[in-house]
Design an enzyme around this catalytic site. Structure first.
Site, short mmCIF file in Angstrom:
data_model
loop_
_atom_site.label_atom_id
_atom_site.label_comp_id
_atom_site.label_asym_id
_atom_site.label_seq_id
_atom_site.Cartn_x
_atom_site.Cartn_y
_atom_site.Cartn_z
N HIS A 136 64.53 46.92 26.82
CA HIS A 136 65.45 46.63 27.93
C HIS A 136 66.67 47.54 27.76
CE1 HIS A 136 63.70 43.11 30.01
NE2 HIS A 136 62.96 43.10 28.92
N CYS A 141 64.69 38.33 30.85
CA CYS A 141 64.18 36.99 30.54
C CYS A 141 65.21 35.96 30.95
CB CYS A 141 63.90 36.88 29.04
SG CYS A 141 63.45 35.21 28.54
N ASN A 152 64.63 45.98 32.36
CA ASN A 152 63.78 46.84 31.52
C ASN A 152 64.24 48.28 31.66
OD1 ASN A 152 61.79 44.51 32.46
ND2 ASN A 152 60.92 45.44 30.64
N HIS A 163 58.50 47.68 24.12
CA HIS A 163 59.04 47.08 25.36
C HIS A 163 60.56 47.03 25.20
CE1 HIS A 163 58.81 43.82 28.58
NE2 HIS A 163 59.97 43.51 28.04
N ARG A 196 55.91 41.50 36.87
CA ARG A 196 56.09 40.33 36.01
C ARG A 196 57.54 40.26 35.49
NH1 ARG A 196 58.03 38.95 31.18
NH2 ARG A 196 57.04 40.75 30.21
N ASP A 197 57.90 41.12 34.54
CA ASP A 197 59.26 41.04 33.96
C ASP A 197 60.30 41.26 35.05
OD1 ASP A 197 61.42 41.09 32.13
OD2 ASP A 197 60.25 42.18 30.64
#
Ligand code: COA
Ligand code: ZN
Length: 311
Positions: free
Chosen positions: A211, A242, A251, A209, A17-18
């Site tokens: 980065h 993002c 990430n 979460h 996903r990310d």
């Protein structure tokens, strides 16, 4: 240092996903499915397998339905879908997601840029999602994006983050994620906020979460672990970012995190050699080098032969 390193650290893999949402190269649905299936075999208990957002906003993940329906589900693995609104929740439930990750930014401006909604509109949409999910087996996780800083507004008030955590709890969500969308967090800040949040939430319900945008990703993990956090998002190869946050980058890298844990004696349940093999397939899939380091350097135990004539 107060931590008991015997406590397992849970890694939620978010590369599908990310990681893929910001990639300019289209990844075929079959390749996404293969990646998730390989991740399932590597020992993760949680994988964020895609998102159900506007295909205009994130074209790279427009095949969420086919991905969720095509994967081979491994028993014990929770397959998570990120959603912004009711339409996303309906699509994700239809596709068979086990958990919905509802995302909202602490910063009003980033929420506008990312979700095209005010925070209040996002929260109203989440109430609709909660009503839809009631009575189904799906679990809900609420993410507070830009928790540790916003690329438009700068510092974020901790009181605001605490209020959003409260709202998620009162909506009945089982989990909360604090996300450092553009790598603005520092270990001291992370330690303080995690301690505060854990007065209100059990560690099993909190995910961090991070980065690695400014190189502090793994330092922040250790600060959060010291403060009692046990669940972390990470992306294979260090992919991620993002598209609606200027300057966003990857990430924290899953195999770098798992290697750190192995070196420190913290159990993750993840098969590092398998993960490294998988990470080394990413440059050919995506057409560029990965930011992760252990896939390039090898593990500490991957020793080199002595130069000729020595020893
Ligand atoms: N899935 C698919 N389509 C969706 C959707 C969803 N979850 N939500 C809205 N849409 C569609 C609408 O049906 C509408 O389609 P149409 O143009 O064919 O009629 C279109 O998108 C616009 O709908 P609207 O509600 O006006 O959305 P918007 O343009 O204001 O965008 C979001 C709002 C939330 C849908 C969009 O900003 C978004 O998807 N953001 C997610 C960004 C993201 O994933 N960021 C990274 C992860 S944090
Ligand atoms: Zn992220």
């Amino acid at each position: 240092m107060i931590s008991d390193y015997s406590q397992r650290l849970i890694v939620q893999e978010v590369a599908p996903r990310d990681g893929l949402q910001i990639e300019p190269t289209w990844v075929e649905t079959t390749d996404k499915i293969k990646l998730i299936d390989q991740l399932s075999l590597a020992g993760f208990s949680r994988i964020e397998a895609g998102s159900f957002v506007s295909p205009k906003a994130i074209p790279a993940l427009r095949d969420g339905e086919q991905v969720f329906q095509g994967i081979t589900r491994r028993q014990g693995v929770v397959y998570v879908a990120l959603i912004p609104n009711l339409k996303g929740a309906q699509r994700a439930l239809q596709a068979g997601a086990d958990e919905l990750n509802l995302v909202l930014s602490a910063s009003q401006s980033h929420n506008q840029a990312n979700m095209r909604m005010t925070r209040e509109q996002s929260l109203a949409a989440f109430a609709e999602v909660v009503a839809l999910a009631r009575g189904s087996a799906v679990s809900l996780n609420g993410t507070v994006a830009t928790t540790f800083g916003c690329p438009f507004e700068g510092p974020i008030d901790e009181g605001l983050v605490m209020r959003l955590v409260d709202i998620y709890q009162s909506l009945g969500m089982q989990g909360v994620t604090l996300a450092d969308t553009t790598g603005m967090a520092n270990p001291r800040q992370v330690y303080r906020l995690v301690r505060r949040v854990l007065e209100q939430l059990p560690a099993a319900a909190l995910t961090l979460h991070f980065h690695n945008t400014r190189g502090l990703g793994l330092s922040n993990v250790l600060a959060a672990y010291e403060a009692g956090a046990r669940r972390f998002d990470a992306a294979l190869g260090g992919l991620g970012g993002c598209p609606f946050a200027p300057g966003a980058s990857g990430n924290i890298c899953t195999e770098d995190l798992v290697n750190l844990c192995e070196e420190m004696g913290i159990d993750t349940g993840i098969d590092l050699p398998r993960l490294l093999d998988l990470s080394r397939t990413l440059p050919s899939l995506l057409g560029h080098e990965m930011p992760g380091q252990v896939a390039k350097a090898g593990r500490n135990c991957d020793l080199h032969p002595l130069p000729p004539g020595i020893g």
